[in-house]
Every structure is written in C-alpha cells, then in structure tokens.
Design a protein around this motif. Structure first.
Motif: not given
Length: 294
Positions: A54-79
C-alpha cells in the motif's frame, strides 16, 4: 535454476526482510522501480501473490511468509557453500555489510581500511554510518559496531578497541567572558551545545572522579546530531561541546579549542563488533574481525 530466477528470489528476501521496496533497493544497489518490477515478475512466474503493498506499508501474504521461511535457510546454505570456496583462495572473497555509529566511524576504521583492502583484493566493504539504533538482522547487515552496551543474547560480541574519552571543550572567545567550569555542577552557569539522538532523546553529559558519577543535562540554544557540527559551533564560541577527544584533538593542538573539567572526564567505553550467533561467519567477515579486534 537460472541466474534471473536466483536474482528474483534474492530481491524478494530483501523486500521481506526490510518490509520496504526502497530499503531493499538501497541494499541491492538498484532503483526502487527495478525492485518493484522484479517482484512483479516473480509473482507472475510462480502464479502466487507474495507481497501486499500500500502507500504506507509492505506486508507479506500467507504465501509470502511461507516462502520466506523456506527460502531463508536455503540461501544461508548457499552463502556457506560460496564461502567454503575461500579455503581454496589465497585471501577471502565476498562483501561485508556493516553498520557503525557516525560519531565514531572514523576512529573505528582508522588505520584499517587501506591495509585491509590492499591485503585482501577480493574483499568488499559496505559501511553504513548512522547514529540511529538499528536491527542489523532486519536491515540486512552482516555485523554492527556499538559501544559497550548490553546486546541481545543471540549476538556474538567481540571487543575491537577502546574509545577515546568524551571531553568538554570551548573556544578562547567563549572563555573571554567566562571562567572555565571547575566542577560539573558549574555547567549550569554555562551554555552547552546539546546533542540529540536520532530517536529524539537528548544525550546527557556524564562525569566521574574517585568513584563519584555526575550526570548533567546542559542548556543552550543549539541542538545538533553531528559531532563535527558540534565542534564547529564550539569553534565559533557558541558554547561548550562534549565530544570525542579524538575528534577534537587537531583543534586542541592548534589552540583553537581548550579543554576543561579534565579530571572529571574519565569515562571510556569499549567498542564491540557484533553479529548474529546463528549466522554463518564468512571468511570476509572473519578477516575484518581479526583486523579490528584488540
């Protein structure tokens, strides 16, 4: 996975971490419009809305929250995998993004940057100096530097170097019509150049002698948020300034500033480099820590 897809995922992680397209763009060194385009392309490719904006905020959808939780450890492993290649290099390779208070940034990195980069040509440093108190995890930093304050338990803190003490200085023109204070209580009769934190809180002047600690709230018509400006105001005779000794030293040696209350200016703080205990410490960050620590 193609490079374009990997870039999209990295951009999504930055937006999710900051909850801001603008801050994500700053971290990635691109325009905010490019971040917006990348997120839109990602959502179109996977067919799922990840971010609500929105003009005032950026939030994650439920799908976005799930995607974030799954991607974070994968990218840490990649690093970690990428950093593992440093074992086969003569010097570490990679970028270290670090936050440091503006008021002590020049002191923290004095006599460090030139030798560090010259000796580690694959190392890149992204140093952000601000006196704003930030969350280094949320804002995408590998590490931060703070004074000897209590850090959260999930942080590893490494003492890097002692800080010069804070001292009280004034110009010869200021003292022409006033006697220098002999005791911190005398500051009530003087004009102080005040410092305000980015949070809006005022910085108190603290003094110590023989175990006695005195805290003074000075008064004066000028309030600043930068030590260099405070020194400039003091040079112009606007009042007394409470600044790092290292920043005032050239003017003390030139005689354009004089110190006072020297016996009461004993308080020193150590500097600590800190980083999340659960994060992988890259070879690039390790070489920086080794260079800075005492």
């Amino acid at each position: 996975m193609r490079g374009t897809e990997l870039s999209e995922l990295s951009t999504f992680l930055a937006v999710a971490r900051h909850r801001s397209f603008r801050k994500a763009a700053t971290e990635r060194g691109v325009a905010a419009s490019a971040v917006s385009h990348t997120i839109r392309s990602l959502e179109e490719r996977i067919g799922v809305r990840l971010i609500q904006r929105t003009t005032r905020s950026v939030t994650l959808t439920d799908a976005g929250e799930r995607y974030l939780a799954d991607l974070t450890p994968a990218f840490e492993q990649l690093a970690r995998a990428q950093d593992g290649l440093n074992a086969f290099r003569a010097t570490p390779f990679g970028t270290v993004r670090i936050n440091v208070p503006t008021s002590i940034a020049p002191f923290a990195f004095r006599d460090v940057l030139g030798q560090l980069i010259e000796g580690n040509p694959g190392l890149k440093l992204d140093i952000v100096a601000t006196d704003r108190l930030i969350d280094i995890v949320e804002e995408g930093f590998n590490a931060g530097i703070r004074f000897g304050e209590v850090l959260s338990r999930d942080m590893v803190a490494v003492r890097i170097r002692p800080v010069q003490r804070l001292i009280v200085v004034g110009s010869p023109s200021y003292f022409r019509s006033r006697l220098p204070p002999q005791h911190p209580r005398d500051l009530r009769q003087h004009i102080g150049i005040r410092y305000r934190y980015p949070s809006g809180a005022m910085f108190d002047w603290r003094f110590e002698q023989d175990g006695e600690v005195i805290v003074v709230q000075v008064e004066g018509p000028i309030t600043l948020d930068d030590q260099d400006l405070m020194i400039e105001a003091a040079l112009q005779g606007c009042g007394l300034a409470y600044v790092w000794e290292d920043r005032a030293r050239p003017h003390l040696e030139a005689g354009t500033l004089h110190r006072c209350l020297q016996d009461w200016c004993q308080i020193k703080d150590d500097l600590f480099l800190y980083y999340p205990s659960r994060r992988h410490v890259s070879g690039a960050l390790r070489v920086l820590i080794d260079r800075l620590k005492v």
